[in-house]
Design an enzyme around this catalytic site. Structure first.
Site, short mmCIF file in Angstrom:
data_model
loop_
_atom_site.label_atom_id
_atom_site.label_comp_id
_atom_site.label_asym_id
_atom_site.label_seq_id
_atom_site.Cartn_x
_atom_site.Cartn_y
_atom_site.Cartn_z
N LYS A 44 0.80 -1.22 0.00
CA LYS A 44 0.00 0.00 0.00
C LYS A 44 0.84 1.28 0.00
CE LYS A 44 -4.15 -1.76 0.18
NZ LYS A 44 -5.40 -1.22 -0.33
C1 LIG Z 1 -3.53 -7.05 3.90
C2 LIG Z 1 -4.24 -6.62 2.66
N1 LIG Z 1 -4.45 -7.53 1.70
C3 LIG Z 1 -5.11 -7.22 0.57
C4 LIG Z 1 -5.62 -5.95 0.35
C5 LIG Z 1 -6.36 -5.67 -0.93
O1 LIG Z 1 -5.66 -4.84 -1.82
P1 LIG Z 1 -6.42 -3.80 -2.74
O2 LIG Z 1 -7.06 -2.80 -1.81
O3 LIG Z 1 -5.42 -3.19 -3.62
O4 LIG Z 1 -7.50 -4.54 -3.48
C6 LIG Z 1 -5.41 -4.98 1.33
C7 LIG Z 1 -6.00 -3.64 1.17
O5 LIG Z 1 -6.32 -2.97 2.12
C8 LIG Z 1 -4.70 -5.31 2.50
O6 LIG Z 1 -4.48 -4.40 3.46
#
Ligand SMILES: Cc1ncc(COP(=O)(O)O)c(C=O)c1O
Length: 326
Positions: A44
């Site tokens: 992120k």
């Molecule tokens: C630990 C984790 N896995 C997966 C995701 C999913 O990613 P995306 O928001 O890009 O779909 C997030 C998003 O907050 C996350 O924090």
């Protein structure tokens, strides 16, 4: 001398690691895009920085301003690091199902954290969606990031994560598998990869209690599917604008128990100390096994670090309480 100007210069260019033992039953080569090497220990950081830079460029975020975001923790961490370097105030609104470690970590990097109940509808004034919007309206010189609908989220992955994966696999990638929350990762990476080779298949990992899989297959937003679940970061009870359903070939749903058990397996069998959505993604690859062939190159993206889950998936008392292990 070889150095970057500040910590933000270390975002991206993460390694690709072969999955060995846990991929023995999977035809093809399974490679992990290992995003915990980012400075905030999650993928992120990439979109957090792009969202801030785009908001600075068009004046939504002004000098000395306050950044406000509803976040499950990782986006907040990325935003908080950038806020420290760039001199902004950071307020994270988080739901109470998120691990305590995530809240403590956000506070450690100078963020104010507001905790909201998980078990309320998104339009309830107590929800973390409504609370973040309200705080943004009430706080002068503030900017509400809204990672769900902010196009800079998917754009970051289109500009960095996608090209890195293409280059690291020398264009040989055949499948991309990734957990879906805001949709930024799957949509940005998926768009870039399909532009290079439209035959690449893009698979999303969803959870039980989330609306994505059924919506993708039927076009129906089924409220009856929504209930609180344990898996953090993936699945939603809303349809974020960042989920581009047109580039996704399919979803598979992984149970909370399987995600937790496979998070432990990744650590014990591969030495991959990762978060709970990584366990879900690795189990998802096994559920999708019949879609892969011996010559395939399957890339799975692992979002965040195991340190955020030491009170949960890496705590056997908690695992027993949840009836995930004997
Ligand atoms: C630990 C984790 N896995 C997966 C995701 C999913 O990613 P995306 O928001 O890009 O779909 C997030 C998003 O907050 C996350 O924090």
């Amino acid at each position: 001398m070889d150095y970057v100007e500040n910590i933000l210069g270390t975002i991206g260019n993460t390694p690709m690691v072969k999955v060995n033992k846990l991929a023995e039953e999977i035809p093809g080569l399974v490679l992990a895009k290992y995003e915990t090497f980012n400075p905030g220990n999650s993928v992120k950081d990439r979109m957090a920085l792009t969202m801030i830079e785009d908001a600075e460029a068009d004046g939504r975020l002004k000098p000395g301003g306050t950044i406000i975001e509803g976040t499950s923790g990782n986006t907040g961490m990325g935003l908080a690091l950038a806020a420290v370097v760039k001199g902004y105030k950071m307020v994270c609104v988080i739901s109470d199902k998120q691990s305590k470690e995530k809240v403590d970590i956000l506070r450690a990097v100078g963020s104010e954290v507001v905790v909201c109940p998980t078990d309320v509808a998104p339009d309830d004034p107590r929800s973390y969606y409504s609370t973040s919007k309200r705080l943004a309206e009430e706080t002068p010189n503030s900017w509400y990031v809204n990672q769900y609908d902010n196009p800079s989220n998917a754009k970051a992955h289109y500009q960095s994560t996608g090209p890195e994966i293409w280059k690291q696999t020398e264009g040989k990638i055949t499948h991309f598998v990734v957990g879906v929350g805001t949709g930024g990762t799957i949509s940005g990476v998926g768009k870039y990869l399909k532009e290079q080779n439209p035959n690449i298949k893009i698979w999303g990992i969803d959870t039980y209690g989330s609306v994505f899989k059924k919506y993708h297959e039927t076009g129906i937003f089924d409220e009856a599917e929504i209930y609180p679940y344990v898996t953090e970061g993936i699945g939603e009870d809303i349809l974020p604008k960042n989920v581009d359903f047109s580039i996704i070939d399919g979803f598979t749903k992984v149970t909370d128990k399987d995600a937790a058990v496979w998070t432990q397996k990744l650590a014990k069998d591969e030495g991959f100390f990762l978060g709970n959505s990584a366990g879900a993604a690795m189990k998802g690859i096994h559920q999708l096994k019949e879609h892969f062939n011996e010559d395939d190159v399957i890339v799975v993206l692992f979002h965040d670090h195991g340190s955020r889950y030491v009170g949960k998936m890496f705590n056997d008392d908690w695992m027993r309480e949840m009836k995930y292990i004997e």
